[in-house]
Design a protein around this motif. Structure first.
Motif, PDB file in Angstrom:
ATOM      1  N   ARG A 161       0.878  -1.170   0.000  1.00 23.78           N
ATOM      2  CA  ARG A 161       0.000   0.000   0.000  1.00 23.78           C
ATOM      3  C   ARG A 161       0.911   1.213   0.000  1.00 23.78           C
ATOM      4  O   ARG A 161       2.031   1.144   0.500  1.00 23.78           O
ATOM      5  CB  ARG A 161      -0.819   0.077   1.294  1.00 23.78           C
ATOM      6  N   ILE A 162       0.424   2.323  -0.499  1.00 24.84           N
ATOM      7  CA  ILE A 162       1.247   3.527  -0.450  1.00 24.84           C
ATOM      8  C   ILE A 162       0.412   4.735  -0.037  1.00 24.84           C
ATOM      9  O   ILE A 162      -0.693   4.933  -0.556  1.00 24.84           O
ATOM     10  CB  ILE A 162       2.012   3.765  -1.768  1.00 24.84           C
ATOM     11  N   ILE A 163       0.938   5.486   0.913  1.00 16.59           N
ATOM     12  CA  ILE A 163       0.267   6.695   1.397  1.00 16.59           C
ATOM     13  C   ILE A 163       1.243   7.862   1.252  1.00 16.59           C
ATOM     14  O   ILE A 163       2.372   7.804   1.740  1.00 16.59           O
ATOM     15  CB  ILE A 163      -0.150   6.547   2.873  1.00 16.59           C
ATOM     16  N   VAL A 164       0.781   8.907   0.571  1.00 11.53           N
ATOM     17  CA  VAL A 164       1.646  10.043   0.264  1.00 11.53           C
ATOM     18  C   VAL A 164       1.123  11.314   0.938  1.00 11.53           C
ATOM     19  O   VAL A 164      -0.075  11.600   0.849  1.00 11.53           O
ATOM     20  CB  VAL A 164       1.692  10.256  -1.267  1.00 11.53           C
ATOM     21  N   PHE A 165       1.986  12.038   1.599  1.00 19.59           N
ATOM     22  CA  PHE A 165       1.632  13.337   2.189  1.00 19.59           C
ATOM     23  C   PHE A 165       2.353  14.446   1.432  1.00 19.59           C
ATOM     24  O   PHE A 165       3.577  14.425   1.320  1.00 19.59           O
ATOM     25  CB  PHE A 165       2.078  13.391   3.654  1.00 19.59           C
ATOM     26  N   TYR A 166       1.592  15.414   0.938  1.00 23.86           N
ATOM     27  CA  TYR A 166       2.244  16.553   0.274  1.00 23.86           C
ATOM     28  C   TYR A 166       1.772  17.862   0.905  1.00 23.86           C
ATOM     29  O   TYR A 166       0.669  17.925   1.454  1.00 23.86           O
ATOM     30  CB  TYR A 166       1.990  16.533  -1.241  1.00 23.86           C
ATOM     31  N   PHE A 212       2.405   2.428  17.761  1.00 23.13           N
ATOM     32  CA  PHE A 212       1.695   2.431  16.488  1.00 23.13           C
ATOM     33  C   PHE A 212       2.168   1.265  15.614  1.00 23.13           C
ATOM     34  O   PHE A 212       1.367   0.600  14.958  1.00 23.13           O
ATOM     35  CB  PHE A 212       1.908   3.780  15.776  1.00 23.13           C
ATOM     36  N   GLY A 213       3.466   1.005  15.663  1.00 22.53           N
ATOM     37  CA  GLY A 213       4.027  -0.127  14.930  1.00 22.53           C
ATOM     38  C   GLY A 213       3.370  -1.440  15.352  1.00 22.53           C
ATOM     39  O   GLY A 213       3.087  -2.307  14.515  1.00 22.53           O
ATOM     40  N   GLU A 214       3.095  -1.562  16.656  1.00 23.94           N
ATOM     41  CA  GLU A 214       2.448  -2.794  17.141  1.00 23.94           C
ATOM     42  C   GLU A 214       0.998  -2.890  16.675  1.00 23.94           C
ATOM     43  O   GLU A 214       0.516  -3.958  16.316  1.00 23.94           O
ATOM     44  CB  GLU A 214       2.540  -2.864  18.674  1.00 23.94           C
ATOM     45  N   ARG A 215       0.322  -1.724  16.683  1.00 28.62           N
ATOM     46  CA  ARG A 215      -1.069  -1.704  16.161  1.00 28.62           C
ATOM     47  C   ARG A 215      -1.088  -2.161  14.700  1.00 28.62           C
ATOM     48  O   ARG A 215      -1.948  -2.919  14.272  1.00 28.62           O
ATOM     49  CB  ARG A 215      -1.623  -0.277  16.200  1.00 28.62           C
ATOM     50  N   LEU A 216      -0.111  -1.662  13.937  1.00 28.00           N
ATOM     51  CA  LEU A 216      -0.020  -2.037  12.519  1.00 28.00           C
ATOM     52  C   LEU A 216       0.245  -3.537  12.378  1.00 28.00           C
ATOM     53  O   LEU A 216      -0.430  -4.228  11.599  1.00 28.00           O
ATOM     54  CB  LEU A 216       1.118  -1.260  11.843  1.00 28.00           C
ATOM     55  N   ASN A 484      -2.113  15.483  12.704  1.00 30.53           N
ATOM     56  CA  ASN A 484      -3.068  14.363  12.572  1.00 30.53           C
ATOM     57  C   ASN A 484      -2.608  13.294  11.602  1.00 30.53           C
ATOM     58  O   ASN A 484      -3.420  12.492  11.137  1.00 30.53           O
ATOM     59  CB  ASN A 484      -4.418  14.875  12.054  1.00 30.53           C
ATOM     60  N   MET A 485      -1.347  13.280  11.263  1.00 28.17           N
ATOM     61  CA  MET A 485      -0.912  12.363  10.211  1.00 28.17           C
ATOM     62  C   MET A 485      -1.081  10.897  10.624  1.00 28.17           C
ATOM     63  O   MET A 485      -1.520  10.076   9.825  1.00 28.17           O
ATOM     64  CB  MET A 485       0.538  12.667   9.809  1.00 28.17           C
ATOM     65  N   GLU A 486      -0.744  10.608  11.876  1.00 25.68           N
ATOM     66  CA  GLU A 486      -0.847   9.216  12.309  1.00 25.68           C
ATOM     67  C   GLU A 486      -2.303   8.738  12.285  1.00 25.68           C
ATOM     68  O   GLU A 486      -2.602   7.634  11.815  1.00 25.68           O
ATOM     69  CB  GLU A 486      -0.245   9.065  13.715  1.00 25.68           C
ATOM     70  N   ASP A 487      -3.220   9.588  12.780  1.00 25.33           N
ATOM     71  CA  ASP A 487      -4.648   9.225  12.758  1.00 25.33           C
ATOM     72  C   ASP A 487      -5.111   8.995  11.330  1.00 25.33           C
ATOM     73  O   ASP A 487      -5.928   8.122  11.058  1.00 25.33           O
ATOM     74  CB  ASP A 487      -5.501  10.342  13.376  1.00 25.33           C
ATOM     75  N   THR A 488      -4.598   9.821  10.432  1.00 29.62           N
ATOM     76  CA  THR A 488      -4.998   9.684   9.026  1.00 29.62           C
ATOM     77  C   THR A 488      -4.528   8.352   8.447  1.00 29.62           C
ATOM     78  O   THR A 488      -5.278   7.682   7.734  1.00 29.62           O
ATOM     79  CB  THR A 488      -4.422  10.872   8.203  1.00 29.62           C
ATOM     80  N   VAL A 489      -3.313   7.968   8.800  1.00 31.10           N
ATOM     81  CA  VAL A 489      -2.808   6.664   8.334  1.00 31.10           C
ATOM     82  C   VAL A 489      -3.687   5.552   8.892  1.00 31.10           C
ATOM     83  O   VAL A 489      -4.092   4.634   8.169  1.00 31.10           O
ATOM     84  CB  VAL A 489      -1.335   6.454   8.776  1.00 31.10           C
ATOM     85  N   ALA A 490      -4.037   5.652  10.180  1.00 31.59           N
ATOM     86  CA  ALA A 490      -4.870   4.631  10.819  1.00 31.59           C
ATOM     87  C   ALA A 490      -6.224   4.521  10.096  1.00 31.59           C
ATOM     88  O   ALA A 490      -6.722   3.420   9.829  1.00 31.59           O
ATOM     89  CB  ALA A 490      -5.073   4.968  12.285  1.00 31.59           C
ATOM     90  N   GLU A 491      -6.769   5.682   9.757  1.00 29.45           N
ATOM     91  CA  GLU A 491      -8.070   5.701   9.082  1.00 29.45           C
ATOM     92  C   GLU A 491      -7.975   5.056   7.691  1.00 29.45           C
ATOM     93  O   GLU A 491      -8.799   4.229   7.322  1.00 29.45           O
ATOM     94  CB  GLU A 491      -8.486   7.165   8.967  1.00 29.45           C
TER      95      GLU A 491
END
Ligand SMILES: *Cc1c(COP(=O)(O)O)cnc(C)c1O
Length: 495
Positions: A161-166, A212-216, A484-491
């Motif tokens: 999967r790929i998630i990009v932040f700009y 967060f790594g463990e949640r993933l 909020n970047m981490e929450d966004t990744v989780a979502e």
């Protein structure tokens, strides 16, 4: 002779290349470095006759020593194929007293394609070699070009999967359109309310968050990076400097053994570090000219030995260089400290706590091959116009910075050494600024009218990468705050 990888901050060592590629960033926040820099084991005469793909094999095999020949050739052959619009892959163009090394003939018309065309193959091969069952989530901060190039490479690659932040408002219109129209069910694009440094810092924090790594992991995911902090980005970038030198010899522009200079428009310090590694491998390179725009933190660093990011972040017409924290400089700091991870770690801690650090006189002396320069917005525009008027050749705004800095360097020093300028993007990617440099103010003319006018002016065919976004559907419109970047990744991952 196998090479192992260690963190620049000392917390991890003894990784194979494939393990370092999979991790991207070390657990202690450091970057992976090879335990030694290998020497080229083929002669320039041999290299002079080689294709890009063969050159890539000869260079990359020296760093990626746990890849078999079959694995590495598979990656190379699938990366550097008809995705590039020229068989040369990276052509050299002689214009106005320099050699422009065109690194923008891949899918997304910026030099990021040179490494990001192959990274997905290196990554999936590494996953197979290490028996990884998890889905790999590529987290990427982009100043505009990495994001698109990484998505183009990873779109619909199984197991990823790929998630990009700009940075919202911090990229060109064409860059933004390229990203928000990206296809592929495994891609996600997020505009953050902040600048590139915020995006990069946020991504590094997510990597560093163990909980967060463990949640993933509980959901079958693991993170990796497509940024130039990944050694799998850096190694493929060494190739084109070796290739360029061999081509200069092959074409009779220089004699085997003659030194050249290399000028690189610099942001995160990845591309110029690759040129430095090429020199360390034995390529006859004299001076590495590090070109900055108004965000001239690197220029000041090479002048004074103090890295100080405490300054205003300036948005320029070369947005892929709008960076105040140049991550890959850490690798040079580490080398200049004699690979003393403790020294490097202290300086990086200073940087994150106080926004600045100072290197020792000895470390500064170690960096004597580098010289810095910068070009203002006006100098950049004047350079684009000058090269066009002198030769008809149109360069983009990042290459313009490098070209202006090189011209000033040559005037200041009288150094007549043949010089390669890394040409990092197609002018079409920054159509508006490029045409404005040549013709003066355009007002708010439609972006594609500008593209068509640039086509008339330059005589260069509009690349497919631009044609395909003219009418493409917008598929991504997510935004988030920089906290909020981490929450966004989780979502996005449905954690
Ligand atoms: C990324 C980029 C740069 C800067 O390269 P670094 O490796 O980050 O120093 C320069 N020009 C363009 C067009 C880019 O996309």
């Amino acid at each position: 002779m196998s090479i192992s990888y260690q963190s620049t901050r000392g917390g991890e060592s003894g990784l194979t290349a494939s393990q370092a590629i999979l991790k991207g960033l070390a657990d202690d926040g450091g970057l992976f470095m090879p335990d030694r820099i290998p020497s080229l084991d083929v002669s320039i005469e041999e290299l002079a006759g080689m294709s890009y793909q063969e050159t890539a094999y000869q260079v990359m095999k020296l760093f990626l020593t746990d890849f078999t020949e079959e694995e590495l050739r598979y990656c190379i052959d699938h990366a550097y194929d008809s995705k590039f619009d020229t068989e040369e892959i990276a052509p050299l163009v002689k214009a106005d007293g320099a050699y422009y090394l065109e690194l923008f003939h891949g899918n997304t018309i910026a030099f990021k394609d040179m490494a990001l065309s192959i990274l997905p193959y290196l990554m999936t091969t590494s996953a197979r070699k290490n028996h990884i069952e998890n889905e790999i989530v590529i987290l990427t901060a982009t100043s505009g070009d990495t994001g698109k190039a990484a998505m183009a490479g990873f779109a619909d690659v199984p197991g990823t999967r790929i998630i990009v932040f700009y940075p919202k408002g911090g990229v060109s219109r064409i860059q933004e359109l390229q990203m928000v129209t990206q296809k592929g069910d495994n891609t996600a694009v997020v505009a953050i309310h902040g600048n590139f440094d915020d995006a990069q810092t946020g991504v590094k924090q997510i990597f560093g968050d163990k909980a967060f790594g463990e949640r993933l992991a509980a959901k079958g995911f693991q993170l990796s990076s497509a940024n130039s902090i990944n050694i799998g980005r850096l190694v493929p970038q060494v190739v084109y400097y070796v290739y360029a030198y061999a081509k200069l010899v092959e074409n009779g522009e220089i004699q085997n053994g003659d030194v050249i200079n290399i000028t690189v428009p610099t942001g995160n310090f990845g591309n110029i570090l690759a040129a430095y590694l090429a020199k360390q491998m034995g390529l006859p390179v004299k001076t590495l000219i590090c070109a900055s725009n108004d965000n001239k933190v690197l220029y000041d660093f090479f002048q004074t030995g103090t890295y100080d990011r405490k300054r205003e972040f300036i948005l320029t017409s070369s947005p892929s260089m709008d960076i105040l924290i140049s991550s890959n400089l850490e690798r040079l700091i580490y080398l200049s400290a004699g690979c003393d991870a403790g020294v490097n770690r202290e300086m990086m801690e200073e940087l994150s706590k106080n926004g600045a650090y100072q290197i020792t006189g000895e470390m500064k002396a170690f960096m004597k091959d580098f010289t810095g320069g910068y070009a203002t917005e006006a100098e950049n525009a004047a350079e684009i116009k000058k090269v066009y008027e002198d030769t008809g050749y149109v360069i983009d705004t990042h290459t313009g910075v490098a070209s202006a800095v090189y011209r000033a360097y040559k005037e200041r020093t009288g150094d007549q050494t043949p010089t390669v300028i890394a040409s990092t993007a197609s002018p079409y990617k920054f159509s508006h600024s490029v045409l404005e440099a040549i013709q003066g103010s355009l007002g708010d003319r439609d972006e594609f009218a500008v593209v068509d006018e640039l086509n008339r002016v330059s005589g260069v065919t509009v690349p497919n990468a631009v044609e395909e976004i003219r009418h493409a559907e917008i598929r991504h419109n997510r935004e988030c705050g920089r906290d909020n970047m981490e929450d966004t990744v989780a979502e996005i991952l449905g954690l």
